[in-house]
Motif scaffolding. Structure first.
Motif, PDB file in Angstrom:
ATOM      1  N   SER A  33     -11.040  -2.301  -8.531  1.00  0.00           N
ATOM      2  CA  SER A  33     -10.514  -3.717  -9.053  1.00  0.00           C
ATOM      3  C   SER A  33     -10.783  -4.765  -8.208  1.00  0.00           C
ATOM      4  CB  SER A  33      -8.876  -3.563  -8.816  1.00  0.00           C
ATOM      5  OG  SER A  33      -8.409  -3.565  -7.744  1.00  0.00           O
ATOM      6  N   GLY A  34     -11.146  -4.632  -6.946  1.00  0.00           N
ATOM      7  CA  GLY A  34     -11.369  -5.906  -6.182  1.00  0.00           C
ATOM      8  C   GLY A  34     -10.258  -6.839  -5.796  1.00  0.00           C
ATOM      9  N   GLN A  35      -8.998  -6.290  -5.708  1.00  0.00           N
ATOM     10  CA  GLN A  35      -8.171  -6.865  -5.263  1.00  0.00           C
ATOM     11  C   GLN A  35      -8.195  -7.229  -3.742  1.00  0.00           C
ATOM     12  OE1 GLN A  35      -6.438  -8.314  -7.939  1.00  0.00           O
ATOM     13  NE2 GLN A  35      -4.353  -7.287  -7.566  1.00  0.00           N
ATOM     14  N   CYS A  36      -8.394  -5.862  -3.100  1.00  0.00           N
ATOM     15  CA  CYS A  36      -8.512  -6.092  -1.699  1.00  0.00           C
ATOM     16  C   CYS A  36      -9.395  -7.243  -1.131  1.00  0.00           C
ATOM     17  CB  CYS A  36      -8.622  -4.695  -0.820  1.00  0.00           C
ATOM     18  SG  CYS A  36     -10.308  -3.989  -1.575  1.00  0.00           S
ATOM     19  N   PHE A  44     -12.913  -6.347   3.257  1.00  0.00           N
ATOM     20  CA  PHE A  44     -13.226  -5.344   2.457  1.00  0.00           C
ATOM     21  C   PHE A  44     -14.405  -6.063   1.472  1.00  0.00           C
ATOM     22  CE2 PHE A  44      -8.770  -4.715   3.333  1.00  0.00           C
ATOM     23  CZ  PHE A  44      -8.673  -3.244   3.669  1.00  0.00           C
ATOM     24  N   ASP A  45     -15.302  -5.227   1.009  1.00  0.00           N
ATOM     25  CA  ASP A  45     -16.313  -5.589   0.004  1.00  0.00           C
ATOM     26  C   ASP A  45     -16.733  -4.560  -0.992  1.00  0.00           C
ATOM     27  OD1 ASP A  45     -18.016  -7.036  -1.180  1.00  0.00           O
ATOM     28  OD2 ASP A  45     -19.573  -7.128   0.493  1.00  0.00           O
ATOM     29  N   ILE A  65      -4.304  -8.406   5.857  1.00  0.00           N
ATOM     30  CA  ILE A  65      -5.028  -7.218   5.321  1.00  0.00           C
ATOM     31  C   ILE A  65      -3.703  -6.305   4.708  1.00  0.00           C
ATOM     32  CG2 ILE A  65      -5.698  -4.821   6.339  1.00  0.00           C
ATOM     33  CD1 ILE A  65      -7.173  -6.657   8.427  1.00  0.00           C
ATOM     34  N   ALA A  66      -2.546  -6.654   5.359  1.00  0.00           N
ATOM     35  CA  ALA A  66      -1.333  -5.696   4.730  1.00  0.00           C
ATOM     36  C   ALA A  66      -1.221  -6.063   3.396  1.00  0.00           C
ATOM     37  CB  ALA A  66      -0.195  -6.387   5.559  1.00  0.00           C
ATOM     38  N   MET A  67      -1.407  -7.475   2.970  1.00  0.00           N
ATOM     39  CA  MET A  67      -1.234  -7.803   1.472  1.00  0.00           C
ATOM     40  C   MET A  67      -2.320  -7.112   0.696  1.00  0.00           C
ATOM     41  SD  MET A  67       0.257  -9.578  -0.768  1.00  0.00           S
ATOM     42  CE  MET A  67       1.026 -10.968   0.138  1.00  0.00           C
ATOM     43  N   ALA A  68      -3.601  -7.218   1.211  1.00  0.00           N
ATOM     44  CA  ALA A  68      -4.468  -6.264   0.430  1.00  0.00           C
ATOM     45  C   ALA A  68      -4.291  -4.832   0.333  1.00  0.00           C
ATOM     46  CB  ALA A  68      -5.930  -6.363   1.487  1.00  0.00           C
ATOM     47  N   ILE A  69      -3.594  -4.114   1.370  1.00  0.00           N
ATOM     48  CA  ILE A  69      -3.289  -2.759   1.169  1.00  0.00           C
ATOM     49  C   ILE A  69      -2.069  -2.969   0.298  1.00  0.00           C
ATOM     50  CG2 ILE A  69      -2.004  -1.073   2.579  1.00  0.00           C
ATOM     51  CD1 ILE A  69      -3.402  -1.968   4.916  1.00  0.00           C
ATOM     52  N   ASN A  70      -1.178  -3.606   0.024  1.00  0.00           N
ATOM     53  CA  ASN A  70       0.109  -3.420  -0.617  1.00  0.00           C
ATOM     54  C   ASN A  70      -0.383  -3.736  -1.953  1.00  0.00           C
ATOM     55  OD1 ASN A  70       2.009  -2.970   1.435  1.00  0.00           O
ATOM     56  ND2 ASN A  70       2.187  -4.958   1.795  1.00  0.00           N
ATOM     57  N   ALA A  78      -5.658   2.725   3.677  1.00  0.00           N
ATOM     58  CA  ALA A  78      -4.792   3.094   4.896  1.00  0.00           C
ATOM     59  C   ALA A  78      -5.348   2.581   5.983  1.00  0.00           C
ATOM     60  CB  ALA A  78      -4.976   4.663   4.951  1.00  0.00           C
ATOM     61  N   ARG A  79      -4.122   2.015   7.133  1.00  0.00           N
ATOM     62  CA  ARG A  79      -4.464   1.636   8.081  1.00  0.00           C
ATOM     63  C   ARG A  79      -3.463   2.370   8.968  1.00  0.00           C
ATOM     64  NH1 ARG A  79      -3.633  -4.832   9.559  1.00  0.00           N
ATOM     65  NH2 ARG A  79      -1.675  -4.393   8.489  1.00  0.00           N
ATOM     66  N   THR A  80      -4.418   2.949  10.117  1.00  0.00           N
ATOM     67  CA  THR A  80      -3.604   3.392  11.233  1.00  0.00           C
ATOM     68  C   THR A  80      -4.072   3.037  12.526  1.00  0.00           C
ATOM     69  OG1 THR A  80      -5.537   5.355  11.465  1.00  0.00           O
ATOM     70  CG2 THR A  80      -3.440   5.797  10.174  1.00  0.00           C
TER      71      THR A  80
END
Ligand code: SF4
Length: 86
Positions: A33-36, A44-45, A65-70, A78-80
């Motif tokens: 979708s390209g949202q990230c 991201f790309d 980055i949190a917004m992109a994940i959400n 995922a982010r760890t």
């Protein structure tokens, strides 16, 4: 050439506490979708198959980055935090 199956990701040192942060994209879930890439374009790309890849785990602010994940519609990111320093 980018991996075309499974999960891709990148790790990098945290700028604050020495922890290593990893961001991964589940390529089997990503629908391209390209949202990230909109919310965190320096992290991201999309590859040649229009599947998200991580270009730099610290390319954007934590908030971006949190917004992109959400906003990811397929919850593919995922982010760890690993090995947190004391
Ligand atoms: S927002 Fe999610 S589904 Fe869309 S390109 Fe990024 S990882 Fe893929």
């Amino acid at each position: 050439m980018a991996d075309t199956t499974g999960t891709t990701g990148a790790t990098g040192p945290s700028g604050t506490n020495g922890a290593t942060e990893a961001i991964t994209v589940d390529r089997d879930r990503c629908m391209g979708s390209g949202q990230c890439t909109f919310y965190a374009p320096n992290t991201f790309d999309l590859d040649d198959l229009s599947i998200a890849i991580v270009t730099d785990p610290h390319g954007d602010s934590d908030d971006d980055i949190a917004m992109a994940i959400n906003v990811c519609p397929t919850r593919s990111i995922a982010r760890t935090d690993k090995g947190e320093a004391k």
